[in-house]
Design a protein around this motif. Structure first.
Motif, PDB file in Angstrom:
ATOM      1  N   LEU A  61      57.449  44.716  37.987  1.00  6.76           N
ATOM      2  CA  LEU A  61      56.146  44.045  37.999  1.00  6.76           C
ATOM      3  C   LEU A  61      56.318  42.557  37.755  1.00  6.76           C
ATOM      4  CD1 LEU A  61      53.078  44.599  38.230  1.00  6.76           C
ATOM      5  CD2 LEU A  61      53.024  44.727  35.731  1.00  6.76           C
ATOM      6  N   HIS A  62      55.704  41.757  38.617  1.00  5.80           N
ATOM      7  CA  HIS A  62      55.829  40.305  38.514  1.00  5.80           C
ATOM      8  C   HIS A  62      54.568  39.652  39.063  1.00  5.80           C
ATOM      9  CE1 HIS A  62      57.168  41.406  42.576  1.00  5.80           C
ATOM     10  NE2 HIS A  62      56.755  40.203  42.962  1.00  5.80           N
ATOM     11  N   TYR A  63      54.392  38.402  38.697  1.00  3.65           N
ATOM     12  CA  TYR A  63      53.232  37.645  39.180  1.00  3.65           C
ATOM     13  C   TYR A  63      53.651  36.811  40.377  1.00  3.65           C
ATOM     14  CZ  TYR A  63      49.213  34.533  39.323  1.00  3.65           C
ATOM     15  OH  TYR A  63      48.109  33.836  39.724  1.00  3.65           O
ATOM     16  N   ASN A  64      52.989  37.053  41.498  1.00  5.46           N
ATOM     17  CA  ASN A  64      53.231  36.302  42.717  1.00  5.46           C
ATOM     18  C   ASN A  64      52.229  35.158  42.761  1.00  5.46           C
ATOM     19  OD1 ASN A  64      52.920  35.416  45.509  1.00  5.46           O
ATOM     20  ND2 ASN A  64      54.235  37.146  46.069  1.00  5.46           N
ATOM     21  N   GLU A  65      52.701  33.956  42.481  1.00  3.50           N
ATOM     22  CA  GLU A  65      51.787  32.814  42.361  1.00  3.50           C
ATOM     23  C   GLU A  65      51.092  32.499  43.677  1.00  3.50           C
ATOM     24  OE1 GLU A  65      51.786  28.173  40.789  1.00  3.50           O
ATOM     25  OE2 GLU A  65      53.505  29.485  40.390  1.00  3.50           O
ATOM     26  N   GLY A  66      51.835  32.647  44.782  1.00  5.62           N
ATOM     27  CA  GLY A  66      51.223  32.369  46.078  1.00  5.62           C
ATOM     28  C   GLY A  66      50.056  33.290  46.374  1.00  5.62           C
ATOM     29  N   GLN A  67      50.231  34.578  46.070  1.00  6.25           N
ATOM     30  CA  GLN A  67      49.160  35.546  46.272  1.00  6.25           C
ATOM     31  C   GLN A  67      48.138  35.508  45.142  1.00  6.25           C
ATOM     32  OE1 GLN A  67      52.259  38.911  47.862  1.00  6.25           O
ATOM     33  NE2 GLN A  67      50.271  39.636  47.193  1.00  6.25           N
ATOM     34  N   GLY A  68      48.543  34.969  43.987  1.00  3.78           N
ATOM     35  CA  GLY A  68      47.676  35.007  42.821  1.00  3.78           C
ATOM     36  C   GLY A  68      47.453  36.419  42.330  1.00  3.78           C
ATOM     37  N   ASP A  69      48.532  37.232  42.357  1.00  7.93           N
ATOM     38  CA  ASP A  69      48.364  38.648  42.066  1.00  7.93           C
ATOM     39  C   ASP A  69      49.626  39.214  41.434  1.00  7.93           C
ATOM     40  OD1 ASP A  69      46.947  40.997  41.983  1.00  7.93           O
ATOM     41  OD2 ASP A  69      46.779  41.217  44.160  1.00  7.93           O
ATOM     42  N   LEU A  70      49.446  40.302  40.676  1.00  6.64           N
ATOM     43  CA  LEU A  70      50.575  41.071  40.162  1.00  6.64           C
ATOM     44  C   LEU A  70      51.064  42.031  41.243  1.00  6.64           C
ATOM     45  CD1 LEU A  70      49.321  41.915  36.565  1.00  6.64           C
ATOM     46  CD2 LEU A  70      51.261  40.449  37.144  1.00  6.64           C
ATOM     47  N   VAL A  71      52.368  42.210  41.311  1.00  8.27           N
ATOM     48  CA  VAL A  71      52.979  43.050  42.330  1.00  8.27           C
ATOM     49  C   VAL A  71      54.041  43.921  41.668  1.00  8.27           C
ATOM     50  CG1 VAL A  71      54.244  43.106  44.512  1.00  8.27           C
ATOM     51  CG2 VAL A  71      52.623  41.243  44.065  1.00  8.27           C
ATOM     52  N   GLY A  72      54.005  45.235  41.929  1.00  6.03           N
ATOM     53  CA  GLY A  72      55.073  46.115  41.465  1.00  6.03           C
ATOM     54  C   GLY A  72      54.640  47.075  40.379  1.00  6.03           C
ATOM     55  N   GLY A  73      55.645  47.604  39.678  1.00  5.32           N
ATOM     56  CA  GLY A  73      55.392  48.551  38.598  1.00  5.32           C
ATOM     57  C   GLY A  73      55.110  49.954  39.105  1.00  5.32           C
ATOM     58  N   ASN A  74      54.985  50.879  38.185  1.00  2.84           N
ATOM     59  CA  ASN A  74      54.621  52.275  38.449  1.00  2.84           C
ATOM     60  C   ASN A  74      53.421  52.648  37.594  1.00  2.84           C
ATOM     61  OD1 ASN A  74      57.553  54.348  39.270  1.00  2.84           O
ATOM     62  ND2 ASN A  74      56.671  52.615  40.331  1.00  2.84           N
ATOM     63  N   PHE A  75      52.823  53.765  37.875  1.00 10.11           N
ATOM     64  CA  PHE A  75      51.565  54.277  37.321  1.00 10.11           C
ATOM     65  C   PHE A  75      50.399  53.613  38.044  1.00 10.11           C
ATOM     66  CE2 PHE A  75      53.741  55.434  33.141  1.00 10.11           C
ATOM     67  CZ  PHE A  75      53.545  56.799  33.262  1.00 10.11           C
ATOM     68  N   TRP A  76      49.268  54.307  38.002  1.00  7.74           N
ATOM     69  CA  TRP A  76      48.055  53.767  38.627  1.00  7.74           C
ATOM     70  C   TRP A  76      47.692  52.396  38.064  1.00  7.74           C
ATOM     71  CZ3 TRP A  76      46.038  55.519  42.929  1.00  7.74           C
ATOM     72  CH2 TRP A  76      46.130  56.864  43.282  1.00  7.74           C
ATOM     73  N   ASP A  77      47.975  52.163  36.776  1.00  9.84           N
ATOM     74  CA  ASP A  77      47.608  50.889  36.155  1.00  9.84           C
ATOM     75  C   ASP A  77      48.798  49.940  36.000  1.00  9.84           C
ATOM     76  OD1 ASP A  77      49.010  52.110  34.130  1.00  9.84           O
ATOM     77  OD2 ASP A  77      47.311  52.282  32.750  1.00  9.84           O
ATOM     78  N   GLY A 108      39.078  47.518  36.826  1.00  4.90           N
ATOM     79  CA  GLY A 108      38.666  48.444  37.877  1.00  4.90           C
ATOM     80  C   GLY A 108      39.648  48.562  39.033  1.00  4.90           C
ATOM     81  N   ARG A 109      40.749  47.832  38.973  1.00  3.83           N
ATOM     82  CA  ARG A 109      41.724  47.863  40.061  1.00  3.83           C
ATOM     83  C   ARG A 109      42.850  48.850  39.742  1.00  3.83           C
ATOM     84  NH1 ARG A 109      44.037  42.278  41.132  1.00  3.83           N
ATOM     85  NH2 ARG A 109      44.492  43.115  43.213  1.00  3.83           N
ATOM     86  N   PHE A 110      43.328  49.540  40.778  1.00  2.00           N
ATOM     87  CA  PHE A 110      44.393  50.519  40.638  1.00  2.00           C
ATOM     88  C   PHE A 110      45.456  50.257  41.703  1.00  2.00           C
ATOM     89  CE2 PHE A 110      40.651  52.317  38.778  1.00  2.00           C
ATOM     90  CZ  PHE A 110      41.123  52.912  37.617  1.00  2.00           C
ATOM     91  N   GLN A 111      46.680  50.639  41.375  1.00  2.00           N
ATOM     92  CA  GLN A 111      47.784  50.360  42.276  1.00  2.00           C
ATOM     93  C   GLN A 111      47.559  50.997  43.645  1.00  2.00           C
ATOM     94  OE1 GLN A 111      51.847  52.031  41.583  1.00  2.00           O
ATOM     95  NE2 GLN A 111      52.436  49.885  41.420  1.00  2.00           N
ATOM     96  N   VAL A 112      47.872  50.240  44.683  1.00  2.00           N
ATOM     97  CA  VAL A 112      47.816  50.750  46.050  1.00  2.00           C
ATOM     98  C   VAL A 112      48.952  51.770  46.201  1.00  2.00           C
ATOM     99  CG1 VAL A 112      48.041  50.155  48.495  1.00  2.00           C
ATOM    100  CG2 VAL A 112      46.854  48.586  46.921  1.00  2.00           C
TER     101      VAL A 112
END
Length: 498
Positions: A146-162, A395-399
């Motif tokens: 899990l990391h923060y993608n500054e260009g996307q302005g979003d967290l990316v990665g990890g496991n579990f729904w949250d 309210g957001r969950f992993q794709v």
């Protein structure tokens, strides 16, 4: 069937407990609560079938201990499989990790009746349920840390729904995910990670473990009473968070061994047996088969007007097609009133309250993890620098990956979809993506629910309105999308489909 009243199960439980109180002692009340369950006889029968299948797979795998492979990678995979199918690693020795992740259903929930009703699965303490439906662990080891993608302005990665299994400590989100269920009170419910290590010392794969990770793995001075401590369901008391009272050195050794158990499980999950890339889609990609016209139409829609590929990416240059971008989204999934979790607002037989919010509980997903951690199990440390991202992540969950999204043991087997298992078929969730913002909100007990109307979202915070809700697809185009999604099931053989 959708229940109109989220507290219905809780009401029935309360009435049952009340009737018992009238005629029996407090001890009898606790016993009744322990044995009571919202599961039907059909579900209980399916649970027994899955338990027997887990025993069979474990016994077959145990036979391989007699002639171990001389390749260390294959030894790790075998060890991981044995750990994954080991029911002794749960407090009541009745629930393996695989209970929620069986191969015949794409390494996700294997019980049709539970998928059709409660959505969530019972834990080792069979009256306890979590708030979410199981995710697949196939392809999970390929998720990035899990990391923060500054260009996307979003967290990316990890496991579990949250995303709470971040992988930041072990460098592998799937390994950190494997450390959650053993001590989650609503799942395997051990009171201490040391209990998983203690139980493993007594298992036939101990020598294999030591050959892979070293003899020091189990060189721990276990205090008297460890067995009794580990037979008590978690969570531990707040004033005794590590109830197996080890020395500092032994505590460190147990923690390292627990990490190695999890890394072994992740090694098995990454093996070809689980993460195979053997679907019809893969065979078509290799030029060894062709889509049907309907499947081809569905793929064109997937990459085009249906906008599926925006989040469920099918890969780019140098990428494996994993059908997820590893971000999170709120698609507006309705609450699932059939979750027993809503009724877990009273102490159970062990005094544990899983859901202090009761019927008013709202699952905040990634935002909840970033704000407070997860209330039941937190396998990865929360990076405090990410806490400002909590409000826009509520309210957001992993794709999820769409691989094996339709894998099932029989055509009549029901799978559930969404973080809470609200959706009961691919057609239903595709229809939701297509019409969420077109159809009216349902009234209570509305017979059109799922076809001609939709309930309000569990939460509308940060809801995705650009890629979901009004796709303008016909019924025939929805069916084409479903046909394409069915090509993502592993185990396709071109020779068997000629």
């Amino acid at each position: 069937m959708k229940l109109a009243n989220p507290g219905l199960v809780g009401v029935s439980l309360s009435l049952l407990v009340g009737s018992v109180v009238a005629g029996f002692s407090a001890i009898a009340v606790l016993s009744a609560r322990e044995n009571d369950s919202p599961l039907s006889p059909t579900a209980l029968g399916e649970i027994a079938r899955v338990e027997a299948e887990i025993d069979r797979i474990e016994a077959e795998s145990m036979k391989r201990l007699a002639t171990l492979p001389d390749n260390q990678v294959q030894r790790i995979e075998l060890l991981g499989k044995l750990l994954l199918f080991d029911k002794d690693l749960s407090v009541n020795r009745n629930e393996a990790c695989a209970f929620c992740h069986m191969p015949e259903s794409g390494f996700t929930g294997p019980i049709s009746e539970i998928n059709k009703t409660t959505g969530a699965y019972p834990g080792s303490v069979r009256t306890r349920f979590s708030e979410r439906t199981p995710q697949t662990h196939a392809y999970a080891p390929l998720a990035p840390v899990l990391h923060y993608n500054e260009g996307q302005g979003d967290l990316v990665g990890g496991n579990f729904w949250d995303m709470r299994a971040t992988g930041r400590r072990l460098g592998n989100p799937a390994a950190e995910q494997a450390e959650g269920p053993p001590v989650d009170p609503t799942e395997m419910a051990l009171p201490d990670i040391a209990c998983a290590v203690y139980r493993a010392t007594q298992r036939p794969y101990r020598a294999l473990f030591e050959s892979v990770w070293g003899a020091q793995a189990f060189a721990i001075d276990w205090p008297a009473g460890t067995e009794n401590v580990c037979n008590q369901p978690g969570p531990p008391r707040a004033d005794d968070p590590a109830p197996v009272h080890l020395s500092a050195a032994d505590r460190g050794r147990a923690a390292a061994t627990f990490d190695q158990m999890a890394q072994s499980i992740a090694g098995y999950e990454a093996s070809h047996e689980v993460t195979a890339f053997s679907s019809k889609y893969d065979v078509v990609l290799a030029g060894k088969a062709q889509f049907t016209p309907q499947e081809q139409q569905g793929y064109a829609l997937f990459r085009g007007r249906a906008k599926c590929n925006d989040c469920h990416r099918d890969g780019g240059p140098g990428e494996d097609p994993l059908f997820t971008d590893f971000t999170a989204s709120n698609i507006g999934t309705p609450a699932n009133p059939d979750l027993p979790y809503y009724a877990e607002d009273e102490p159970d037989a062990h005094g544990y309250v899983a859901n202090k919010g009761g019927a008013s509980f709202v699952d905040m997903g990634v935002g909840g993890f970033l704000a407070n951690g997860h209330p039941l199990s937190q396998p990865s440390a929360l990076d405090a620098r990410w806490q400002p991202l909590a409000p826009p992540s509520r309210g957001r969950f992993q794709v999820p990956t769409l691989r094996n999204v339709d894998k099932r043991p029989s055509p009549d087997f029901v799978k559930s979809y969404g973080h809470n298992g609200y959706f009961k078929s691919l057609k239903e969730i595709v229809h939701f993506y297509n019409t969420r913002d077109v159809l009216p909100h349902c009234t209570p007990h509305d017979p059109r629910e799922g076809t001609g109307c939709w309930p309000a979202p569990e939460t509308s915070e940060n809801m995705n309105t650009s890629k979901v809700g009004n796709l303008g697809l016909s019924d025939q185009e929805e069916d084409a999308l479903v046909a394409f999604l069915q090509t993502l099931t592993d185990g396709f053989s071109p020779t068997q489909h000629r």
